[in-house]
Design an enzyme around this catalytic site. Structure first.
Site, PDB file in Angstrom:
ATOM      1  N   GLN A   1      31.664 -40.506  11.738  1.00 37.23           N
ATOM      2  CA  GLN A   1      32.094 -41.481  12.740  1.00 37.23           C
ATOM      3  C   GLN A   1      32.259 -40.776  14.083  1.00 37.23           C
ATOM      4  O   GLN A   1      33.353 -40.330  14.434  1.00 37.23           O
ATOM      5  CB  GLN A   1      33.392 -42.185  12.339  1.00 37.23           C
ATOM      6  CG  GLN A   1      33.725 -43.304  13.310  1.00 37.23           C
ATOM      7  CD  GLN A   1      34.929 -44.110  12.905  1.00 37.23           C
ATOM      8  OE1 GLN A   1      35.414 -44.049  11.784  1.00 37.23           O
ATOM      9  NE2 GLN A   1      35.421 -44.880  13.849  1.00 37.23           N
ATOM     10  N   PHE A   2      31.154 -40.692  14.833  1.00 37.68           N
ATOM     11  CA  PHE A   2      31.167 -39.958  16.098  1.00 37.68           C
ATOM     12  C   PHE A   2      32.134 -40.541  17.104  1.00 37.68           C
ATOM     13  O   PHE A   2      32.615 -39.851  17.996  1.00 37.68           O
ATOM     14  CB  PHE A   2      29.759 -39.861  16.683  1.00 37.68           C
ATOM     15  CG  PHE A   2      29.288 -41.095  17.397  1.00 37.68           C
ATOM     16  CD1 PHE A   2      29.416 -41.192  18.776  1.00 37.68           C
ATOM     17  CD2 PHE A   2      28.721 -42.150  16.703  1.00 37.68           C
ATOM     18  CE1 PHE A   2      28.983 -42.330  19.449  1.00 37.68           C
ATOM     19  CE2 PHE A   2      28.291 -43.280  17.354  1.00 37.68           C
ATOM     20  CZ  PHE A   2      28.416 -43.381  18.732  1.00 37.68           C
ATOM     21  N   THR A   3      32.490 -41.818  16.976  1.00 39.08           N
ATOM     22  CA  THR A   3      33.371 -42.447  17.963  1.00 39.08           C
ATOM     23  C   THR A   3      34.770 -41.833  17.980  1.00 39.08           C
ATOM     24  O   THR A   3      35.493 -41.986  18.962  1.00 39.08           O
ATOM     25  CB  THR A   3      33.473 -43.966  17.746  1.00 39.08           C
ATOM     26  OG1 THR A   3      33.994 -44.220  16.450  1.00 39.08           O
ATOM     27  CG2 THR A   3      32.101 -44.624  17.913  1.00 39.08           C
TER      28      THR A   3
END
Length: 145
Positions: free
Chosen positions: A78-80
């Site tokens: 989850q890069f966010t």
């Protein structure tokens, strides 16, 4: 490397209405890779994921780890989580790793976790995923390496 961990009684992740990873009691870890991350961060994150004491002992205190309980681990990229949200009304992703770098170190994290723990499941890197979970507690922690 960042991981948002949640103690769960169950969790699963789906892509296009197909389950790609599912676990029973254990941890769900949403993981973001940052540009400077490498082998030391991946190794340390695995140690923390498996050793962080978030499960109750006989006295009801959070004194047992995933390794102690033998619980499951679901790793979801989850890069966010690495977004810079300090200003404005739209996140900036300059603090997140580029996709190739992120995939490499997320995959390495998964490899290290599987070498050290018997039950590790994953989402699908870069896919639009639906994550379903039953947070136990709720218990949620932010880990960084």
């Amino acid at each position: 490397m960042i991981a948002l961990i949640q103690r769960v009684t169950s969790a699963h992740v789906s892509v296009d209405n197909q389950t790609v990873g599912a676990v029973g009691a254990g941890l769900l870890a949403l993981v973001a890779v940052q540009p400077e991350d490498g082998e030391p961060q991946a190794q340390r994150m695995v140690q923390r994921l498996l050793g962080y004491r978030v499960f109750a002992d006989d006295a009801g205190k959070m004194n047992r780890s995933l390794t102690d309980t033998g619980g499951d681990l679901l790793l979801v990229s989850q890069f966010t989580l690495a977004a810079d949200t300090r200003s404005g009304m739209r996140p900036s992703f300059t603090t997140a790793a580029a996709p190739e770098h992120g995939r490499h170190w997320f995959d390495r994290l998964v490899e290290l976790a599987r070498l050290a723990h018997p039950r590790v499941e994953t989402g699908r890197f870069g896919a639009h995923m639906q994550v379903h979970l039953v947070n136990d507690g709720p218990v949620t922690f932010w880990l960084e390496t």
